[in-house]
Design a protein around this motif. Structure first.
Motif, PDB file in Angstrom:
ATOM      1  N   GLU A 226      11.600   7.314  -4.640  1.00 33.41           N
ATOM      2  CA  GLU A 226      11.582   8.284  -3.545  1.00 33.41           C
ATOM      3  C   GLU A 226      10.169   8.637  -3.101  1.00 33.41           C
ATOM      4  N   SER A 227       9.248   8.685  -4.010  1.00 35.12           N
ATOM      5  CA  SER A 227       7.899   9.153  -3.662  1.00 35.12           C
ATOM      6  C   SER A 227       6.933   8.027  -3.297  1.00 35.12           C
TER       7      SER A 227
ATOM      8  N   GLY B  26       8.020   4.375  -3.159  1.00 35.51           N
ATOM      9  CA  GLY B  26       8.638   3.135  -2.725  1.00 35.51           C
ATOM     10  C   GLY B  26       8.664   2.066  -3.793  1.00 35.51           C
TER      11      GLY B  26
ATOM     12  N   LEU C 204       4.784   8.126   0.093  1.00 35.96           N
ATOM     13  CA  LEU C 204       5.469   7.632   1.284  1.00 35.96           C
ATOM     14  C   LEU C 204       5.417   8.673   2.395  1.00 35.96           C
ATOM     15  N   GLY C 205       4.998   8.219   3.592  1.00 34.54           N
ATOM     16  CA  GLY C 205       5.037   9.069   4.767  1.00 34.54           C
ATOM     17  C   GLY C 205       4.017  10.190   4.786  1.00 34.54           C
ATOM     18  N   SER C 206       3.057  10.208   3.888  1.00 24.97           N
ATOM     19  CA  SER C 206       2.081  11.308   3.860  1.00 24.97           C
ATOM     20  C   SER C 206       1.069  11.147   4.980  1.00 24.97           C
ATOM     21  N   ASP C 207       0.761  12.237   5.643  1.00 25.52           N
ATOM     22  CA  ASP C 207      -0.214  12.249   6.741  1.00 25.52           C
ATOM     23  C   ASP C 207      -0.855  13.643   6.808  1.00 25.52           C
TER      24      ASP C 207
ATOM     25  N   VAL D  93      -3.132  11.032   4.312  1.00 23.23           N
ATOM     26  CA  VAL D  93      -2.699  10.306   3.124  1.00 23.23           C
ATOM     27  C   VAL D  93      -2.897  11.167   1.881  1.00 23.23           C
TER      28      VAL D  93
ATOM     29  N   THR E 292       2.157  14.179  -5.877  1.00 25.87           N
ATOM     30  CA  THR E 292       3.180  15.163  -5.551  1.00 25.87           C
ATOM     31  C   THR E 292       3.504  15.952  -6.808  1.00 25.87           C
TER      32      THR E 292
END
Length: 772
Positions: free
Chosen positions: A31-32, A34, A100-103, A105, A109
């Motif tokens: 989940e975090s 990939g 994943l998907g961090s913006d 970066v 978590t």
């Protein structure tokens, strides 16, 4: 029980390790980050690590941190890995994976654990290699390569900084003293005594030296637990950064060694440790201060492991990882405390051990026999270090060196020592290969010769003796003759041919039939003399001819040092060269003693005197202590020589020797040492002449070469008094020698960095030594 220091954010050594199931870890990885696959546990002292394995093989590593880990620390670890990969992309560092998907970066978590605590979670890409390898599987070549890799890692990190690196982490051995309250977790009294002994030594010897050690942010823990290896035992992956801190760079060495030496036969420990150290310093040379503390830091690192693992094992008795060290650590630590540290220290050769001088003198006599020249002083001087114009003995006493002409630009000059070290690490070969430094050195030597001299060709050798031996060979081939002319007490070297031309060394031996002596001019105090006194050279030549020997060469050392530092006027030396040419011989200017600026007017004494030399020889100071020497002559002489000889010297002109010689020439020029030698030498002789001691006779010299005659009440030579003064000056911290046919002339020839500020110390010691 007392524990380690804690701050407001908690301490990872006190915190509960996470307890995620394999299934929960796999879910987090997917989940975090990939990473899709099953999770396999990796051992850890205080965290949880999982290898994520897909159907096609491993795809990454998931790490769940201790609940008390700080966000700033994890940020430091991530940034350090990314920094290293930017600086040295070929290092086998596992790359941090972004969320994943961090913006923007992000790489970390935070999740809730099974016990209600929250934990930071990170992931990195997969790097291949074996984990948990036994150290005994690694041979010396593998350890060398480990040293190389860890040095590269340290070099890549030297430009890295992070505020969190200032944390106090008990794995950092600079905080070893803080382990004492925790050591009662070690039950065995023998083991506890070992720990106390190592900590006592750390506090007494290492801690006071800590501020002298290079420091930076270091990895601190590239052990076999935190590195993967390939099929040859080389590091293929660096996978854990949990013990980073700002500490002494050398701690990267000792933390790795602690792991690599575990379980070894004691006989292997020191040789294998040195293989690792050699690999490390092939990339990053270790400084003397670092080498001095390295054995003790290794023992302290082992104590750190023992204390922290024992202390945590009491808190977490079910953690088998925390007890696995015991079977290998205690035997290794016992060996190091009993004998190993001393053996390693001796092999590292940081400083010479303080030996009993009487015993060492006896060993010297047994080892070398009676032919070796005796020690300079009645009470042996046991030297261990030099710096500029100073020498230091084994007790730390400092001596003003007014005797050694070899370190012409000063003992341990940083530019020369650095040139030698850099070149020796890069390449050292011979002149059958093409490299620029030999050509550059030859060109600079030729450029330093007098205009119009046609001295344009260079041959490199290793010593002044070899240079003069080569000059003799050139002269005999050029002239077809075999007779040599030298001054009555000359010294030109130790080879068979040149020993025949060095009457100072004959010691009662029969004079060789092909050698004749002439008396050098003893200059008057005002420096004047008639040129026709050089006619004694002609008479010596006639004596050779009467024995059927034709003269091939006259060897002249420009200051007649061995004859008593006569410092002849230039008109006389020019006349010697003229007479030599009249009899069909070659004139050899021996610059081994007075060359490289000692004369105070020119790089070469013969050039300052406008002497028409055919061959010039140089050695001794040419490399400031590194063996290098040269012959400079005319091309036509070498061409004649080449008709019957192919010239080659294995070490002559090697890259390291050339680096040293070039650095010496640079320093002489940049520090204006020739002019300094002239000015300081004149002031020194004036100061000595002003000393009101009747037993001081003539004071003479050129540049920074001075002879002081010691005379008796009648004005005659007094060798016994000269010896007594020389020894008395040694006791006052000033070193001089003695020379001359009767050994009654004090020889003062300090490094050219000797300055005006040193004159008073020398003259005071001289004056006091005459009346003591």
């Amino acid at each position: 029980m007392n524990g380690p220091p804690m701050d407001d954010a908690g301490d990872v050594l006190l915190g509960e390790p996470p307890a995620f199931t394999h299934e929960a870890a796999a879910e987090l990885a997917q989940e975090s980050f990939g990473l899709i696959g099953a999770c396999t546990s990796l051992g850890s002292e205080r965290d949880q690590g999982f290898l994520v394995v897909a159907d096609t093989g491993p795809v990454g590593v998931l790490k769940i941190s201790n609940a008390d880990e700080q966000a700033a620390i994890l940020d430091m670890e991530t940034r350090a890995a990314l920094h290293v990969l930017t600086v040295d992309p070929m290092l086998p560092v596992a790359r941090p994976l972004p969320l994943l998907g961090s913006d923007p970066v992000a790489y970390t978590t935070r999740v809730s654990g099974p016990t209600g605590s929250t934990h930071f979670v990170r992931a990195s890409g997969f790097v291949p290699g074996r984990a948990s390898i036994d150290a005994v599987e690694l041979d010396g070549d593998a350890l060398f390569d480990h040293g190389v890799t860890i040095a590269r890692l340290g070099r890549a990190m030297r430009s890295f900084f992070h505020p969190a690196a200032g944390r106090v982490l008990l794995w950092d051995v600079q905080h070893a003293s803080a382990l004492r309250p925790m050591a009662d977790a070690i039950d065995d009294p023998t083991h506890r005594a070992l720990v106390d002994a190592v900590l006592d030594r750390f506090e007494a010897f290492v801690a006071p030296r800590w501020p002298q050690l290079r420091s930076q942010v270091i990895h601190g823990d590239v052990t076999l637990d935190n590195a993967l290896v390939d099929e040859h035992g080389r590091i293929s992956g660096i996978v854990d950064w949990g013990d980073m801190s700002n500490s002494a760079l050398v701690c990267d060495v000792t933390s790795a060694l602690e792991s690599l030496l575990a379980g070894r036969n004691p006989a292997q420990v020191v040789p294998l440790a040195l293989r690792f150290v050699d690999g490390y310093r092939s990339i990053t040379p270790l400084e003397p201060e670092e080498l001095a503390v390295l054995p003790d830091l290794l023992a302290t690192r082992l104590v750190t492991v023992a204390v922290l693992f024992s202390w945590r094992a009491r808190r977490h008795p079910d953690n088998d990882y925390l007890r696995r060290f015991e079977t290998t650590l205690w035997p290794l630590l016992t060996y190091l405390v009993d004998d190993g540290c001393d053996r390693l220290r001796a092999r590292l050769r940081v400083t010479e051990a303080h030996l009993d001088d009487t015993a060492l003198t006896a060993r010297r006599e047994r080892a070398f026999g009676p032919a070796l020249s005796p020690l300079t002083y009645d009470r042996p001087l046991h030297l261990v270090r030099g710096e500029g114009v100073w020498l230091f003995d084994a007790d730390g006493r400092r001596y003003l060196d007014c005797y050694n002409n070899v370190p012409v630009v000063g003992h341990g000059h940083p530019r020369v020592t650095d040139a030698i070290a850099r070149q020796s690490r890069q390449l050292n070969t011979n002149m059958r290969y093409l490299y620029g430094s030999a050509v550059e050195l030859a060109e600079r030597l030729v450029a330093s010769m007098p205009d119009g001299s046609e001295l344009d060709t260079v041959l490199f050798v290793n010593s002044g003796s070899e240079a003069n031996d080569t000059a003799w060979r050139l002269a005999t081939v050029w002239t077809g003759a075999g007779g040599g002319l030298v001054t009555r007490h000359a010294y030109h070297g130790v080879t068979q041919a040149i020993a025949d031309l060095s009457p100072e060394e004959w010691r009662g031996a029969t004079r060789p039939a092909h050698v004749e002596l002439f008396d050098p001019l003893h200059a008057s105090r005002d420096g004047t003399a008639r040129a026709d006194v050089a006619d004694d050279l002609l008479r010596a030549s006639e004596r050779l001819r009467e024995r059927g020997q034709m003269p091939a060469a006259t060897f002249v050392e420009g200051a007649f040092t061995s004859d008593g530092i006569l410092a002849p006027p230039p008109v006389y030396v020019r006349a010697l060269a003229d007479r030599t040419h009249e009899i069909g011989a070659l004139y050899v200017a021996d610059e081994v003693q007075v060359g490289h600026g000692r004369g105070g007017e020119h790089l070469w004494s013969f050039a300052a005197m406008d002497v028409a030399a055919d061959i010039v020889t140089m050695g001794k100071p040419m490399g400031n202590g590194h063996p290098v020497a040269a012959v400079v002559t005319r091309r036509e002489i070498v061409e004649r020589f080449a008709e019957t000889t192919e010239w080659f010297s294995t070490f002559g002109g090697n890259p390291v020797a050339c680096a040293a010689a070039l650095a010496v020439l640079d320093v002489i020029e940049d520090e204006d040492l020739i002019a300094r030698a002239g000015a300081v030498g004149s002031e020194l002789r004036a100061a000595i002449r002003a000393v009101d001691v009747p037993k001081i006779g003539d004071v003479r010299g050129l540049g920074l070469l001075t002879g002081v005659e010691v005379v008796d009440a009648s004005g005659g030579p007094d060798p016994a008094r000269a010896g007594a003064v020389k020894n008395a000056m040694r006791e006052r911290g000033v070193l001089v020698g003695s020379t001359g046919p009767l050994d009654h002339v004090l020889k003062i020839r300090p490094p050219l960095v000797f300055g005006h500020e040193h004159i008073d110390r020398l003259v005071t010691a001289l004056a006091e030594s005459f009346v003591s």
